[in-house]
Motif scaffolding. Structure first.
Motif, PDB file in Angstrom:
ATOM      1  N   VAL A   8       0.844  -1.195   0.000  1.00 42.69           N
ATOM      2  CA  VAL A   8       0.000   0.000   0.000  1.00 42.69           C
ATOM      3  C   VAL A   8       0.885   1.253   0.000  1.00 42.69           C
ATOM      4  O   VAL A   8       0.597   2.211  -0.721  1.00 42.69           O
ATOM      5  CB  VAL A   8      -0.952  -0.003   1.215  1.00 42.69           C
ATOM      6  CG1 VAL A   8      -1.765   1.281   1.252  1.00 42.69           C
ATOM      7  CG2 VAL A   8      -1.886  -1.209   1.157  1.00 42.69           C
ATOM      8  N   VAL A   9       1.968   1.216   0.769  1.00 43.31           N
ATOM      9  CA  VAL A   9       2.902   2.343   0.779  1.00 43.31           C
ATOM     10  C   VAL A   9       3.423   2.594  -0.633  1.00 43.31           C
ATOM     11  O   VAL A   9       3.484   3.730  -1.110  1.00 43.31           O
ATOM     12  CB  VAL A   9       4.089   2.070   1.741  1.00 43.31           C
ATOM     13  CG1 VAL A   9       5.180   3.112   1.567  1.00 43.31           C
ATOM     14  CG2 VAL A   9       3.602   2.043   3.178  1.00 43.31           C
ATOM     15  N   ALA A  75      -8.373   7.498  -9.976  1.00 43.89           N
ATOM     16  CA  ALA A  75      -8.596   6.048  -9.990  1.00 43.89           C
ATOM     17  C   ALA A  75      -8.393   5.460 -11.380  1.00 43.89           C
ATOM     18  O   ALA A  75      -7.978   4.320 -11.537  1.00 43.89           O
ATOM     19  CB  ALA A  75      -9.999   5.735  -9.490  1.00 43.89           C
ATOM     20  N   ALA A  76      -8.670   6.270 -12.393  1.00 49.68           N
ATOM     21  CA  ALA A  76      -8.682   5.751 -13.770  1.00 49.68           C
ATOM     22  C   ALA A  76      -7.330   5.174 -14.180  1.00 49.68           C
ATOM     23  O   ALA A  76      -7.268   4.249 -14.967  1.00 49.68           O
ATOM     24  CB  ALA A  76      -9.106   6.850 -14.729  1.00 49.68           C
ATOM     25  N   SER A  77      -6.247   5.734 -13.632  1.00 46.70           N
ATOM     26  CA  SER A  77      -4.937   5.295 -14.115  1.00 46.70           C
ATOM     27  C   SER A  77      -4.260   4.299 -13.182  1.00 46.70           C
ATOM     28  O   SER A  77      -3.146   3.862 -13.460  1.00 46.70           O
ATOM     29  CB  SER A  77      -4.032   6.515 -14.313  1.00 46.70           C
ATOM     30  OG  SER A  77      -3.795   7.133 -13.068  1.00 46.70           O
ATOM     31  N   ILE A  78      -4.925   3.927 -12.104  1.00 48.62           N
ATOM     32  CA  ILE A  78      -4.182   3.161 -11.099  1.00 48.62           C
ATOM     33  C   ILE A  78      -3.740   1.785 -11.594  1.00 48.62           C
ATOM     34  O   ILE A  78      -2.686   1.293 -11.222  1.00 48.62           O
ATOM     35  CB  ILE A  78      -4.974   3.057  -9.767  1.00 48.62           C
ATOM     36  CG1 ILE A  78      -4.014   2.644  -8.649  1.00 48.62           C
ATOM     37  CG2 ILE A  78      -6.153   2.097  -9.882  1.00 48.62           C
ATOM     38  CD1 ILE A  78      -4.353   3.189  -7.310  1.00 48.62           C
ATOM     39  N   VAL A  79      -4.522   1.157 -12.469  1.00 49.40           N
ATOM     40  CA  VAL A  79      -4.067  -0.102 -13.058  1.00 49.40           C
ATOM     41  C   VAL A  79      -3.601   0.114 -14.496  1.00 49.40           C
ATOM     42  O   VAL A  79      -2.536  -0.335 -14.895  1.00 49.40           O
ATOM     43  CB  VAL A  79      -5.181  -1.168 -13.015  1.00 49.40           C
ATOM     44  CG1 VAL A  79      -4.733  -2.438 -13.727  1.00 49.40           C
ATOM     45  CG2 VAL A  79      -5.540  -1.486 -11.573  1.00 49.40           C
ATOM     46  N   SER A  80      -4.407   0.861 -15.269  1.00 49.05           N
ATOM     47  CA  SER A  80      -4.049   1.049 -16.672  1.00 49.05           C
ATOM     48  C   SER A  80      -2.732   1.804 -16.803  1.00 49.05           C
ATOM     49  O   SER A  80      -1.983   1.597 -17.752  1.00 49.05           O
ATOM     50  CB  SER A  80      -5.165   1.792 -17.403  1.00 49.05           C
ATOM     51  OG  SER A  80      -5.428   3.018 -16.759  1.00 49.05           O
ATOM     52  N   GLY A  81      -2.432   2.679 -15.848  1.00 51.68           N
ATOM     53  CA  GLY A  81      -1.165   3.407 -15.882  1.00 51.68           C
ATOM     54  C   GLY A  81       0.021   2.461 -15.885  1.00 51.68           C
ATOM     55  O   GLY A  81       1.012   2.684 -16.586  1.00 51.68           O
ATOM     56  N   SER A 104      -3.932  -3.987  -2.810  1.00 54.03           N
ATOM     57  CA  SER A 104      -3.154  -2.852  -2.297  1.00 54.03           C
ATOM     58  C   SER A 104      -3.474  -1.582  -3.079  1.00 54.03           C
ATOM     59  O   SER A 104      -3.501  -0.480  -2.529  1.00 54.03           O
ATOM     60  CB  SER A 104      -1.664  -3.155  -2.349  1.00 54.03           C
ATOM     61  OG  SER A 104      -1.181  -3.100  -3.665  1.00 54.03           O
ATOM     62  N   LYS A 105      -3.748  -1.754  -4.363  1.00 53.45           N
ATOM     63  CA  LYS A 105      -4.112  -0.598  -5.179  1.00 53.45           C
ATOM     64  C   LYS A 105      -5.469  -0.041  -4.758  1.00 53.45           C
ATOM     65  O   LYS A 105      -5.659   1.172  -4.664  1.00 53.45           O
ATOM     66  CB  LYS A 105      -4.144  -0.983  -6.665  1.00 53.45           C
ATOM     67  CG  LYS A 105      -2.774  -1.101  -7.284  1.00 53.45           C
ATOM     68  CD  LYS A 105      -2.858  -1.400  -8.757  1.00 53.45           C
ATOM     69  CE  LYS A 105      -1.500  -1.399  -9.416  1.00 53.45           C
ATOM     70  NZ  LYS A 105      -0.816  -0.112  -9.379  1.00 53.45           N
ATOM     71  N   LEU A 106      -6.384  -0.955  -4.494  1.00 51.64           N
ATOM     72  CA  LEU A 106      -7.720  -0.545  -4.085  1.00 51.64           C
ATOM     73  C   LEU A 106      -7.661   0.196  -2.751  1.00 51.64           C
ATOM     74  O   LEU A 106      -8.289   1.249  -2.574  1.00 51.64           O
ATOM     75  CB  LEU A 106      -8.612  -1.789  -3.979  1.00 51.64           C
ATOM     76  CG  LEU A 106     -10.120  -1.580  -3.977  1.00 51.64           C
ATOM     77  CD1 LEU A 106     -10.557  -0.775  -5.183  1.00 51.64           C
ATOM     78  CD2 LEU A 106     -10.833  -2.925  -3.965  1.00 51.64           C
ATOM     79  N   LEU A 110      -8.759   4.091  -1.847  1.00 50.28           N
ATOM     80  CA  LEU A 110      -9.724   4.483  -0.812  1.00 50.28           C
ATOM     81  C   LEU A 110      -9.073   5.436   0.185  1.00 50.28           C
ATOM     82  O   LEU A 110      -9.688   6.390   0.658  1.00 50.28           O
ATOM     83  CB  LEU A 110     -10.260   3.236  -0.093  1.00 50.28           C
ATOM     84  CG  LEU A 110     -11.086   2.298  -0.982  1.00 50.28           C
ATOM     85  CD1 LEU A 110     -11.497   1.041  -0.219  1.00 50.28           C
ATOM     86  CD2 LEU A 110     -12.318   3.014  -1.524  1.00 50.28           C
ATOM     87  N   LEU A 111      -7.792   5.179   0.453  1.00 50.89           N
ATOM     88  CA  LEU A 111      -7.034   6.046   1.354  1.00 50.89           C
ATOM     89  C   LEU A 111      -6.945   7.460   0.778  1.00 50.89           C
ATOM     90  O   LEU A 111      -7.162   8.455   1.469  1.00 50.89           O
ATOM     91  CB  LEU A 111      -5.626   5.463   1.513  1.00 50.89           C
ATOM     92  CG  LEU A 111      -4.959   5.589   2.870  1.00 50.89           C
ATOM     93  CD1 LEU A 111      -5.797   4.917   3.931  1.00 50.89           C
ATOM     94  CD2 LEU A 111      -3.568   4.975   2.815  1.00 50.89           C
TER      95      LEU A 111
END
Lengths: 252, 316
Positions: A8-9, A75-81, A104-106, A110-111
């Protein structure tokens, strides 16, 4: 557990080390300033409490929609990025399961949402004090908590949709595009489908929990509990699809 | 060469990948042992990249299994992958972070990597100076080195590199080669490299595995091991002489020496013989005072052999 915290860090740093990270915080500073400025100079006849001011900032049908949009864009780029940068390959060849990495990305997302919310409330309060002084303390803080909760529910629904789209399309642009289409269609669909009974099971009829405030449900048979249950079921399905696809995917 | 089972770091067992009806990798099996640099060779589209991605678990396999230090990548992924350091195609990093921050990302993903270890690895690849700079400003060569650094961080038993010299200039390629050889020694690990650059493989690897259309075609030891193995085998030798005709008669009269071809323009003859027969041949040529100018071994380059194995399929 600590290894998950480390993941997560990592995700948090991936968000925050970008130069664009502060854009959201900047916008959430400009917005209350703008509202306060207008209120102070052009709507002098209106009595504005700090509770009312914070509500107008955070309510997702008012200023809070900016908050929702900002969360969505991050949020849009967190995986596609990761796909677009190609870093996904180095990320997935570590001794962690894909589900753990996705989780961890999710969590980081949320954080981020919570941090931005708290920041917005704090900045809103400060701006209010600067413009209107400490005079008007009327109203219940519970109203702010409720407005925040409604906005968070609405945001989380959209975040999970975007999260899934980001995984399915592997493209930030496509994710944002499709999401905006959904937002646009949401209004049209609500209008067209509202005469059918099954509409109450459609996700977008339930995302606005605020409607239960004044006692009359939007459709027969709907209640706060009903809507929360519908949202929960959709969320589980959406996040489930996201995890399933991410786990099975061949990373080429 | 003796094979110790416990030295096998990577084992491919009948690895198969199908996409629809198309078979991309077909029952591929080979081993990589400790201390070896093995080249995975093949023409474009032979399935090299697919194979490597299956080894590191980026794509699933239709059949077979990959064992890394005895752990299956399919059933115990985390255990197996913890022994692997890899770069798959170009190493990509987060451009908005510094080199150091990027490595810290991978440090946090594995328990027990100290900051000293990061510094040590950075030292090995010679990037100490650039650690504070954003990766955005790195040259491709520097990114490659950072890629090796991240792959070495957790002291893997095997390093897997997919086309590591892609896009590098000649000096970069040479640098990379030196690093890899140095790392293989210093860190005592096995290295598997895929490439279609044959001369590159020839200089770097101790063994090559050739695949074509997803199938195992051939494997070959290279360099020192190869020579040791072939002392009694026949070599092709070119001999330049003053009097070609007389030399030809001498050669034809000798046992164990075969005339391969005659080059009148260069006044050279090419013979095929083993070491002992060559000694006799040279002795005879000298006694007859034919005048030997030079004796050169004709080395078939890996490229020639490669083309022979793969049936002349285009390499590039």
């Amino acid at each position: 557990m600590s290894s998950f915290a480390n993941l997560v860090v990592n995700e948090w740093f991936k968000l925050t080390k970008k130069r664009s990270f502060f854009v959201a915080f900047f916008i959430m500073l400009l917005m209350p300033l703008g509202i306060a400025f207008v209120m102070k100079n052009f709507m002098t006849d209106m009595e504005l409490t700090q509770i009312g001011f914070l509500q107008s900032i955070i309510d997702f049908s008012g200023g809070g929609s900016v908050f929702v949009f900002l969360c969505m864009i991050y949020a849009a780029s967190i995986v596609s990025g990761e796909h677009q940068l190609g870093t996904i390959k180095l990320l997935l060849i570590r001794a962690h399961s894909r589900s753990k990495i996705l989780a961890s990305k999710l969590v980081a997302l949320l954080l981020f949402m919570l941090v931005l919310l708290l920041y917005s409330l704090l900045v809103g309060l400060l701006v209010y004090f600067i413009f209107f002084g400490f005079g008007n303390l009327d109203g219940s803080w519970f109203e702010v908590v409720k407005a925040s909760a409604y906005t968070l529910v609405y945001t989380i629904v959209y975040l999970s949709i975007i999260f899934m789209l980001s995984i399915l399309t592997k493209s930030t642009g496509a994710t944002i595009g499709i999401t905006f289409c959904i937002i646009f269609l949401e209004g049209v669909m609500t209008m067209l489908l509202s005469r059918y009974d099954f509409a109450k099971y459609v996700l977008f009829f339930n995302t606005n929990l605020q409607v239960y405030e004044n006692g009359t449900p939007p459709m027969e048979g709907m209640s706060l509990g009903f809507s929360v249950a519908v949202i929960a079921i959709y969320l589980i399905a959406i996040v489930g699809i996201a995890f399933y696809v991410f786990k099975k995917r061949d990373v080429a | 060469m003796k094979v110790h089972e416990e030295d096998v770091v990577l084992r491919l067992q009948q690895v198969t990948k199908k996409a629809g009806k198309q078979v991309i990798v077909d029952q591929l099996s080979f081993d990589v042992r400790k201390g070896e640099i093995v080249g995975l060779l093949g023409p474009n589209g032979a399935g090299k990249t697919t194979t490597i991605r299956m080894i590191v678990g980026l794509i699933g396999m239709t059949g077979g299994d990959v064992l890394i230090k005895g752990h299956s990548i399919r059933s115990s992924f985390a255990k197996a992958i913890s022994h692997v350091g890899a770069i798959v195609e170009n190493p990509e990093f987060y451009p908005y972070m510094t080199g150091w921050d990027n490595l810290k990302q991978y440090q946090r993903m594995t328990i027990g990597i100290t900051e000293e270890r990061i510094k040590q690895v950075v030292e090995i690849v010679g990037l100490s100076e650039a650690m504070g700079k954003k990766v955005r400003s790195y040259s491709l060569g520097m990114r490659q080195r950072l890629g090796i650094a991240q792959a070495l961080l957790h002291s893997p038993s095997i390093l897997i590199l997919d086309e590591p010299t892609n896009g590098l200039d000649p000096s970069g390629i040479r640098e990379m080669r030196d690093y890899l050889k140095q790392i293989a020694q210093k860190e005592e690990i096995a290295i598997l490299v895929s490439s279609h650059l044959l001369s590159e493989m020839e200089m770097m690897c101790s063994r090559v595995v050739v695949i074509q259309q997803g199938k195992f075609v051939h494997q070959q030891l290279i360099g020192a091991q190869q020579q040791g193995q072939e002392q009694t085998a026949a070599n092709d030798i070119r001999i330049r002489v003053r009097e070609l005709e007389k030399a030809e008669q001498v050669v034809r009269g000798l046992d164990g020496v075969q005339l391969v071809q005659l080059d009148t323009a260069a006044s050279e003859l090419e013979v095929s013989c083993n070491d002992e027969a060559l000694a006799l041949c040279v002795e005879e040529l000298c006694r007859q005072q034919i005048g030997v100018y030079r004796i050169v071994e004709v080395k078939r380059s890996l490229e020639d052999e490669f083309l022979a194995w793969t049936g002349g399929s285009r390499i590039v």
